[in-house]
Design an enzyme around this catalytic site. Structure first.
Site, PDB file in Angstrom:
ATOM      1  N   ASP A 136      33.636  32.046  29.327  1.00  0.00           N
ATOM      2  CA  ASP A 136      32.626  32.347  28.245  1.00  0.00           C
ATOM      3  C   ASP A 136      31.433  33.212  28.920  1.00  0.00           C
ATOM      4  O   ASP A 136      31.277  33.359  30.121  1.00  0.00           O
ATOM      5  CB  ASP A 136      32.089  31.276  27.419  1.00  0.00           C
TER       6      ASP A 136
ATOM      7  N   ARG B 245      39.063  33.931  42.217  1.00  0.00           N
ATOM      8  CA  ARG B 245      38.134  34.129  43.447  1.00  0.00           C
ATOM      9  C   ARG B 245      39.036  34.750  44.592  1.00  0.00           C
ATOM     10  O   ARG B 245      38.510  35.765  45.201  1.00  0.00           O
ATOM     11  CB  ARG B 245      37.411  32.911  43.841  1.00  0.00           C
TER      12      ARG B 245
ATOM     13  N   VAL C   3      39.107  43.230  51.070  1.00  0.00           N
ATOM     14  CA  VAL C   3      39.336  43.534  52.531  1.00  0.00           C
ATOM     15  C   VAL C   3      40.633  44.027  52.771  1.00  0.00           C
ATOM     16  O   VAL C   3      41.577  43.493  52.238  1.00  0.00           O
ATOM     17  CB  VAL C   3      39.417  42.043  53.210  1.00  0.00           C
TER      18      VAL C   3
ATOM     19  N   ASN D 181      35.923  32.331  53.146  1.00  0.00           N
ATOM     20  CA  ASN D 181      37.185  31.907  52.583  1.00  0.00           C
ATOM     21  C   ASN D 181      37.277  30.310  53.032  1.00  0.00           C
ATOM     22  O   ASN D 181      37.275  29.418  52.274  1.00  0.00           O
ATOM     23  CB  ASN D 181      38.314  32.762  53.126  1.00  0.00           C
TER      24      ASN D 181
ATOM     25  N   HIS E  32      31.601  34.072  37.268  1.00  0.00           N
ATOM     26  CA  HIS E  32      30.865  32.726  38.003  1.00  0.00           C
ATOM     27  C   HIS E  32      30.673  31.854  36.783  1.00  0.00           C
ATOM     28  O   HIS E  32      29.790  30.929  36.671  1.00  0.00           O
ATOM     29  CB  HIS E  32      29.717  33.194  38.696  1.00  0.00           C
ATOM     30  N   THR E  33      31.425  32.075  35.627  1.00  0.00           N
ATOM     31  CA  THR E  33      30.995  31.208  34.500  1.00  0.00           C
ATOM     32  C   THR E  33      32.053  30.026  34.717  1.00  0.00           C
ATOM     33  O   THR E  33      32.054  28.971  33.838  1.00  0.00           O
ATOM     34  CB  THR E  33      31.110  31.920  32.992  1.00  0.00           C
TER      35      THR E  33
ATOM     36  N   PRO F 265      30.599  40.291  49.920  1.00  0.00           N
ATOM     37  CA  PRO F 265      29.275  40.218  49.848  1.00  0.00           C
ATOM     38  C   PRO F 265      28.853  38.654  49.704  1.00  0.00           C
ATOM     39  O   PRO F 265      29.539  37.940  49.394  1.00  0.00           O
ATOM     40  CB  PRO F 265      28.895  40.584  48.510  1.00  0.00           C
TER      41      PRO F 265
ATOM     42  N   HIS G  62      38.697  38.534  46.796  1.00  0.00           N
ATOM     43  CA  HIS G  62      38.349  38.249  48.093  1.00  0.00           C
ATOM     44  C   HIS G  62      39.444  39.093  48.898  1.00  0.00           C
ATOM     45  O   HIS G  62      39.337  39.865  49.922  1.00  0.00           O
ATOM     46  CB  HIS G  62      38.319  36.923  48.667  1.00  0.00           C
TER      47      HIS G  62
HETATM   48  C1  HEM Z   1      27.902  39.444  44.941  1.00  0.00           C
HETATM   49  C2  HEM Z   1      29.089  38.925  44.468  1.00  0.00           C
HETATM   50  C3  HEM Z   1      29.687  37.605  44.873  1.00  0.00           C
HETATM   51  C4  HEM Z   1      29.085  36.654  45.569  1.00  0.00           C
HETATM   52  C5  HEM Z   1      28.064  36.741  46.640  1.00  0.00           C
HETATM   53  C6  HEM Z   1      29.820  35.246  45.418  1.00  0.00           C
HETATM   54  C7  HEM Z   1      29.894  34.191  45.945  1.00  0.00           C
HETATM   55  C8  HEM Z   1      30.545  33.025  45.570  1.00  0.00           C
HETATM   56  C9  HEM Z   1      30.522  31.902  46.429  1.00  0.00           C
HETATM   57  C10 HEM Z   1      29.676  31.530  47.517  1.00  0.00           C
HETATM   58  C11 HEM Z   1      31.125  30.879  45.504  1.00  0.00           C
HETATM   59  C12 HEM Z   1      31.115  29.484  46.077  1.00  0.00           C
HETATM   60  C13 HEM Z   1      32.472  29.230  46.568  1.00  0.00           C
HETATM   61  C14 HEM Z   1      32.347  27.582  47.368  1.00  0.00           C
HETATM   62  O1  HEM Z   1      31.411  27.382  47.895  1.00  0.00           O
HETATM   63  O2  HEM Z   1      33.111  27.020  46.852  1.00  0.00           O
HETATM   64  C15 HEM Z   1      31.882  31.559  44.460  1.00  0.00           C
HETATM   65  C16 HEM Z   1      32.667  31.077  43.665  1.00  0.00           C
HETATM   66  C17 HEM Z   1      33.536  31.834  42.873  1.00  0.00           C
HETATM   67  N1  HEM Z   1      33.521  33.070  42.610  1.00  0.00           N
HETATM   68 FE1  HEM Z   1      32.128  34.539  43.429  1.00  0.00          FE
HETATM   69  N2  HEM Z   1      30.915  35.641  44.478  1.00  0.00           N
HETATM   70  C18 HEM Z   1      30.814  37.120  44.089  1.00  0.00           C
HETATM   71  C19 HEM Z   1      31.541  37.916  43.109  1.00  0.00           C
HETATM   72  C20 HEM Z   1      32.666  37.308  42.383  1.00  0.00           C
HETATM   73  C21 HEM Z   1      33.677  37.889  41.624  1.00  0.00           C
HETATM   74  C22 HEM Z   1      33.526  39.655  41.598  1.00  0.00           C
HETATM   75  C23 HEM Z   1      34.499  37.181  41.227  1.00  0.00           C
HETATM   76  C24 HEM Z   1      35.733  37.330  40.418  1.00  0.00           C
HETATM   77  C25 HEM Z   1      36.046  38.610  39.529  1.00  0.00           C
HETATM   78  C26 HEM Z   1      34.239  35.903  41.683  1.00  0.00           C
HETATM   79  C27 HEM Z   1      34.638  34.848  41.228  1.00  0.00           C
HETATM   80  C28 HEM Z   1      34.346  33.495  41.543  1.00  0.00           C
HETATM   81  C29 HEM Z   1      35.034  32.283  41.062  1.00  0.00           C
HETATM   82  C30 HEM Z   1      35.725  32.134  39.978  1.00  0.00           C
HETATM   83  C31 HEM Z   1      34.409  31.189  41.754  1.00  0.00           C
HETATM   84  C32 HEM Z   1      34.747  29.766  41.709  1.00  0.00           C
HETATM   85  C33 HEM Z   1      35.912  29.301  42.575  1.00  0.00           C
HETATM   86  C34 HEM Z   1      36.256  27.976  42.428  1.00  0.00           C
HETATM   87  O3  HEM Z   1      36.098  27.238  41.551  1.00  0.00           O
HETATM   88  O4  HEM Z   1      37.166  27.664  43.523  1.00  0.00           O
HETATM   89  N3  HEM Z   1      33.134  35.943  42.579  1.00  0.00           N
HETATM   90  N4  HEM Z   1      31.308  32.999  44.798  1.00  0.00           N
END
Ligand code: HEM
Length: 329
Positions: A252, A59, A67, A91, A189-190, A159, A63
């Protein structure tokens, strides 16, 4: 056999993109030969203690790239005169894994001073994070330099989880990524977790007519409400977290099956079922994980080359930071 074919396709795709962007696979071979190995060791060491490091780094890389491009601006600390990206709204308390990059950088500076950029370290670490959670391995084109500017105000380019299809598609287009690539990338998001505050509007105050988001599976919603109860005055404890899905440590394709069952955690996940094109793609990935893996890797390689700084003539100022937390004096 199928896997090898897929791997070949992926690597081949990677090399087509590289030429276009002036980055190179094996960039450090002659400059700092153990660069990638050292990053991998640091990711593995941290992962052994806390497997949440892997989603955290993936993530963080996303991010960073959204930016000012992949310039490691996310790693810079705020100063009295400047609130940095890492302290911007998306962040803040939710990003994790910074120390892995800082530790890798410290080792790399000891080994080959001033050679390996923080931006490349983050890109290698994101790749290693996918691999260590059972996902694909790919070669990362490298040669990024680090930026010298980091502003919290610019995180508006990331986003929001409450964005609908047109909002999130637009955010990816702005960075040169297609809607198809966005869908593939959202499969990230898996793995990992989310803070309750990132989606609690869908449970308690969705709209004037529906307190709960009607597109959210009812059973899933009640499970989430148990995990994210409202406190006094409807407040949500900012420290509460839930897992992304039933297999949060495994890269997965289950994310896509979840979305089809109305178990997408964010509005921005569930919105994939709102257009025939994105719904078809979601169905395809849910049914064929190999296709998703290939598309995911190709999209990661592209994302990790957004607006890279390579020191080309005429480019805005860049450097190899000696400490990822601050710009060189
Ligand atoms: C429309 C696009 C996206 C939105 C709105 C979004 C939003 C979010 C949000 C709100 C979280 C939870 C953060 C928290 O509250 O701890 C999250 C977690 C995460 N996102 Fe996204 N995300 C997007 C795209 C992506 C992309 C493109 C990737 C990577 C290629 C990604 C990877 C992750 C990962 C791996 C997590 C888990 C983080 C953790 O466990 O610390 N996301 N995302």
């Amino acid at each position: 056999m199928v896997l090898y074919t897929a791997l070949f396709l992926v690597l081949n795709l990677g090399s087509q993109l590289i030429g276009a962007q002036h980055l190179q696979v094996g960039f450090y071979n002659n400059k700092c030969k153990d660069a990638e190995l050292i990053v991998k060791e640091e990711v593995e060491k941290a992962f052994a203690k806390d497997n949440g490091i892997a989603p955290g780094l993936l993530r963080m890389h996303f991010h960073d790239t959204f930016v000012r491009g992949c310039d490691a601006s996310i790693l810079i600390d705020s100063t009295p005169g400047n609130l940095a990206e890492k302290d911007g709204p998306p962040n803040g308390i939710t990003l994790r894994g910074f120390e892995v990059i800082y530790n890798a950088k410290a080792r790399l500076e000891a080994e080959c001073e001033g050679v390996v950029s923080c931006a490349d370290i983050l890109s290698f670490a994101a790749r290693d994070s996918v691999h260590i959670t059972g996902g694909m391995f790919w070669e990362v084109p490298a040669g990024r330099r680090d930026g010298r500017i980091s502003r919290a105000s610019e995180t508006v380019d990331i986003p929001p989880p409450f964005g609908n299809l047109s909002v999130i598609t637009q955010a990816f287009r702005k960075k040169g990524l297609t809607q198809d690539e966005m869908v593939a990338l959202l499969g990230a998001h898996t793995i990992g977790r989310s803070h309750c505050t990132s989606f609690s509007n869908r449970l308690y105050n969705f709209s004037p007519t529906n307190s709960q988001d009607p597109t959210l599976n009812r059973f899933y919603a009640s499970q989430l409400k148990q995990e994210c109860p409202q406190g006094p005055g409807g407040s949500i404890d900012p420290n509460l977290v839930v897992e992304m899905n039933l297999s949060p440590a495994l890269m997965d394709p289950s994310y896509f099956a979840d979305v089809l069952k109305c178990r997408g955690l964010f509005t921005s996940d569930q919105t994939l079922t709102t257009s025939p094109q994105t719904k078809n793609q979601t169905e395809e990935y849910a049914g064929n994980g190999l296709i998703w893996q290939q598309d995911f890797v190709a999209a990661m390689i592209k994302m990790s080359q957004i607006e890279v700084l390579t020191g080309a003539p005429g480019e805005r100022r860049s450097e190899i930071r000696s400490n990822c937390r601050r710009i060189n004096p």
